[in-house]
Design a protein around this motif. Structure first.
Motif, mmCIF file in Angstrom:
data_model
loop_
_atom_site.group_PDB
_atom_site.id
_atom_site.type_symbol
_atom_site.label_atom_id
_atom_site.label_comp_id
_atom_site.label_asym_id
_atom_site.label_seq_id
_atom_site.Cartn_x
_atom_site.Cartn_y
_atom_site.Cartn_z
ATOM 1 N N THR A 1 0.844 -1.192 0.000
ATOM 2 C CA THR A 1 0.000 0.000 0.000
ATOM 3 C C THR A 1 0.875 1.235 0.000
ATOM 4 O O THR A 1 2.095 1.155 0.148
ATOM 5 C CB THR A 1 -0.917 0.042 1.243
ATOM 6 N N GLN A 2 0.246 2.375 -0.128
ATOM 7 C CA GLN A 2 0.977 3.629 -0.102
ATOM 8 C C GLN A 2 1.659 3.863 1.247
ATOM 9 O O GLN A 2 2.588 4.649 1.348
ATOM 10 C CB GLN A 2 0.041 4.797 -0.413
ATOM 11 N N LYS B 1 -1.321 6.696 -7.870
ATOM 12 C CA LYS B 1 -2.722 6.273 -7.757
ATOM 13 C C LYS B 1 -2.916 4.785 -8.023
ATOM 14 O O LYS B 1 -3.960 4.231 -7.704
ATOM 15 C CB LYS B 1 -3.604 7.087 -8.698
ATOM 16 N N ASN B 2 -1.905 4.132 -8.595
ATOM 17 C CA ASN B 2 -2.006 2.699 -8.878
ATOM 18 C C ASN B 2 -1.673 1.833 -7.668
ATOM 19 O O ASN B 2 -1.862 0.625 -7.706
ATOM 20 C CB ASN B 2 -1.098 2.334 -10.050
ATOM 21 N N ILE B 3 -1.159 2.450 -6.619
ATOM 22 C CA ILE B 3 -0.857 1.723 -5.395
ATOM 23 C C ILE B 3 -2.002 1.968 -4.416
ATOM 24 O O ILE B 3 -2.395 3.106 -4.186
ATOM 25 C CB ILE B 3 0.485 2.180 -4.786
ATOM 26 N N GLU B 4 -2.512 0.904 -3.849
ATOM 27 C CA GLU B 4 -3.674 1.011 -2.954
ATOM 28 C C GLU B 4 -3.348 1.804 -1.694
ATOM 29 O O GLU B 4 -2.231 1.780 -1.200
ATOM 30 C CB GLU B 4 -4.150 -0.384 -2.556
ATOM 31 N N ARG B 5 -4.361 2.477 -1.200
ATOM 32 C CA ARG B 5 -4.258 3.148 0.094
ATOM 33 C C ARG B 5 -4.357 2.095 1.189
ATOM 34 O O ARG B 5 -4.952 1.043 0.988
ATOM 35 C CB ARG B 5 -5.387 4.160 0.254
ATOM 36 N N PRO B 6 -3.792 2.400 2.367
ATOM 37 C CA PRO B 6 -3.885 1.408 3.446
ATOM 38 C C PRO B 6 -5.302 1.331 4.007
ATOM 39 O O PRO B 6 -6.077 2.282 3.898
ATOM 40 C CB PRO B 6 -2.916 1.954 4.498
ATOM 41 N N VAL C 1 -1.730 9.139 6.745
ATOM 42 C CA VAL C 1 -2.584 10.328 6.669
ATOM 43 C C VAL C 1 -1.742 11.581 6.919
ATOM 44 O O VAL C 1 -1.807 12.547 6.162
ATOM 45 C CB VAL C 1 -3.759 10.247 7.679
ATOM 46 N N THR C 2 -0.948 11.561 7.967
ATOM 47 C CA THR C 2 -0.127 12.721 8.320
ATOM 48 C C THR C 2 0.842 13.079 7.193
ATOM 49 O O THR C 2 0.949 14.246 6.803
ATOM 50 C CB THR C 2 0.654 12.436 9.620
#
Length: 114
Positions: free
Chosen positions: A39-40, A87-92, A103-104
């Motif tokens: 993930t990111q 944008k191709n790497i998923e968010r956690p 987030v920070t």
């Protein structure tokens, strides 16, 4: 009939006749449920361990975007922050161990980009 056999081999992946096999994505690359890009939030630096200096020159014309983006990417890569803008790497997941740091740091990078 020979053409149909060749089409079938290509469809199931490089002549693999096992119908239960994982389908091939492209030449020799197998899609696996065990493999992931992560993930990111993976491999982020510690908060406060780096400084993002003002971008020079700032993006003013859309024709300059590619050069500007390449510069931004190199800077973020140097700090292990480049995954935040991909944008191709998923968010956690929201409950991931490093989600709060993600987030920070994402907010910090957005502020730097603007």
């Amino acid at each position: 009939m020979e053409d149909a056999d060749n089409d079938n081999d290509a469809a199931i992946g490089a002549g693999n006749n096992n119908n239960n096999a994982t389908p091939a994505i492209s030449r020799g690359v197998i899609k696996s449920k065990d493999w992931t890009n992560g993930t990111q939030a993976d491999k982020l630096p510690k908060i406060g361990s780096f400084v993002l200096y003002k971008l020079e020159p700032p993006l003013k014309n859309k024709e300059d975007f590619d050069n500007w983006y390449n510069g931004v990417y190199k800077i973020l890569r140097g700090h292990h922050l480049y995954r935040l803008i991909d944008k191709n790497i998923e968010r956690p997941d929201i409950d991931a161990e490093n989600a709060e740091d993600w987030v920070t740091l994402s907010i910090q990078v957005v502020g730097w980009l603007t």
